[in-house]
Motif scaffolding. Sequence first.
Motif, PDB file in Angstrom:
ATOM      1  N   ASN A 140      56.558  77.651  58.862  1.00 10.36           N
ATOM      2  CA  ASN A 140      55.611  78.615  59.416  1.00 10.36           C
ATOM      3  C   ASN A 140      55.357  78.264  60.877  1.00 10.36           C
ATOM      4  OD1 ASN A 140      53.517  80.295  60.123  1.00 10.36           O
ATOM      5  ND2 ASN A 140      52.231  79.806  58.349  1.00 10.36           N
ATOM      6  N   THR A 179      51.726  77.238  62.086  1.00 10.71           N
ATOM      7  CA  THR A 179      51.010  76.051  61.612  1.00 10.71           C
ATOM      8  C   THR A 179      51.782  74.764  61.891  1.00 10.71           C
ATOM      9  OG1 THR A 179      51.999  76.283  59.413  1.00 10.71           O
ATOM     10  CG2 THR A 179      49.893  77.371  59.778  1.00 10.71           C
ATOM     11  N   ASN A 226      40.662  80.487  60.670  1.00 10.83           N
ATOM     12  CA  ASN A 226      41.799  80.127  59.828  1.00 10.83           C
ATOM     13  C   ASN A 226      41.545  80.565  58.390  1.00 10.83           C
ATOM     14  OD1 ASN A 226      43.839  78.834  58.287  1.00 10.83           O
ATOM     15  ND2 ASN A 226      44.100  77.284  59.864  1.00 10.83           N
ATOM     16  N   THR A 227      40.582  79.971  57.704  1.00 11.04           N
ATOM     17  CA  THR A 227      40.243  80.329  56.324  1.00 11.04           C
ATOM     18  C   THR A 227      38.725  80.342  56.189  1.00 11.04           C
ATOM     19  OG1 THR A 227      42.250  79.273  55.499  1.00 11.04           O
ATOM     20  CG2 THR A 227      40.529  79.716  53.887  1.00 11.04           C
ATOM     21  N   GLY A 238      53.020  73.978  54.823  1.00 10.15           N
ATOM     22  CA  GLY A 238      53.304  74.989  55.846  1.00 10.15           C
ATOM     23  C   GLY A 238      54.646  74.876  56.534  1.00 10.15           C
ATOM     24  N   GLU A 242      43.023  84.017  60.863  1.00  9.46           N
ATOM     25  CA  GLU A 242      44.453  83.844  61.066  1.00  9.46           C
ATOM     26  C   GLU A 242      44.844  82.467  60.547  1.00  9.46           C
ATOM     27  OE1 GLU A 242      46.341  86.210  61.885  1.00  9.46           O
ATOM     28  OE2 GLU A 242      44.952  87.679  62.699  1.00  9.46           O
ATOM     29  N   SER A 243      46.089  82.095  60.753  1.00  7.09           N
ATOM     30  CA  SER A 243      46.570  80.845  60.172  1.00  7.09           C
ATOM     31  C   SER A 243      47.256  80.010  61.228  1.00  7.09           C
ATOM     32  CB  SER A 243      47.544  81.143  59.030  1.00  7.09           C
ATOM     33  OG  SER A 243      48.084  79.957  58.502  1.00  7.09           O
TER      34      SER A 243
END
Length: 337
Positions: free
Chosen positions: A215, A218, A113-114, A212, A140-141
């Motif tokens: 989106n 998420t 993710n981060t 988010g 990715e997110s």
Amino acid sequence: MASSAADPGTQMHTAGIHTDPRLLRAFVVVAEELHFTRAAARLYIAQQALSRDIRRLECELGTALFVRTTRQVALTADGERLLPYARRVLDAHAELAAAFADPAARPLLVDLNTDGMAAARVLARARELAPACELMARFESGLTWAADEILAGRLDVSFGRAAGLDPAVRARLGMQPVRYEPMAVLLPEDHPLAARETVALDDLAGETVYAGAGNPRTEEWTDFARLLFADWGIQLAPPAPLAIGVAEFQRVMAKTRNPVLAVVDFPPMPGTVVRPLVRPVPLSPLVLVWRKGLRHPGLDALRRAADRLGAEEGWMARPGGSWLPGPDAELMMRKPG
């Protein structure tokens, strides 16, 4: 065996045939030996069983493959035609078996993710525990998106809030709780609350906070934010343009100037500060997820790494008086697997 499941001149009919490689192996060995007794010995099976396998293959193909007399065994014309194909199929089957005999032979794709947060630390420790494995990071997110990628075979492992996934998706995933992550808020450095060391949830009442919304990747995080915000009168920020990468995220957030719901390990960005949330401390339930049935030494290393980091740093010790939705608390207490 005067093998004549079909006339020697009969053409093979292969439409819709799904031939067992074991039968092809029996055929190739007989073709090489031209002797059923020696072929059976090579295959470690009884001669009668070998004869049955050849008859079954001939029935499947609709043609005779051998002519056997009391003095010799010979290939028919169709047997000669089949032999190179059978060898190629068996070679390909052997290559396939070799490729998957050692799961470590392929990289394990791990979505973080981060970068710079708990999941990245688990990956770093796993690389130490299994240096021979190639653990490839992806950034990715959102676990909603990652879970679909895992089930489609395009990703192997991810981290996030598993309780927010569709139950049908969650049922197909293996899961291991990793950490009760204390949550925080990312603020513009000139925001009135930025001067405080911590921010109480009551202090965010009336604020519009980004989590988010809009989106589709998420959805589990936005759902979590709605549950949290409803208890303290915090407004969920409307959808913002989907930002890929830290620089784009920073640019979009600078335009909206909304605080952002985060965790305490969220990497700092220029022009912003991260402040822990308190009174009570809301917890983000971090879970390691993978496709059920996946076997890979890299996954084993990730699970060991999560256990060790959790034991060293108390990741699975829930602080007293903290906030966590019931379904998340229940999942975090489940036995891993």
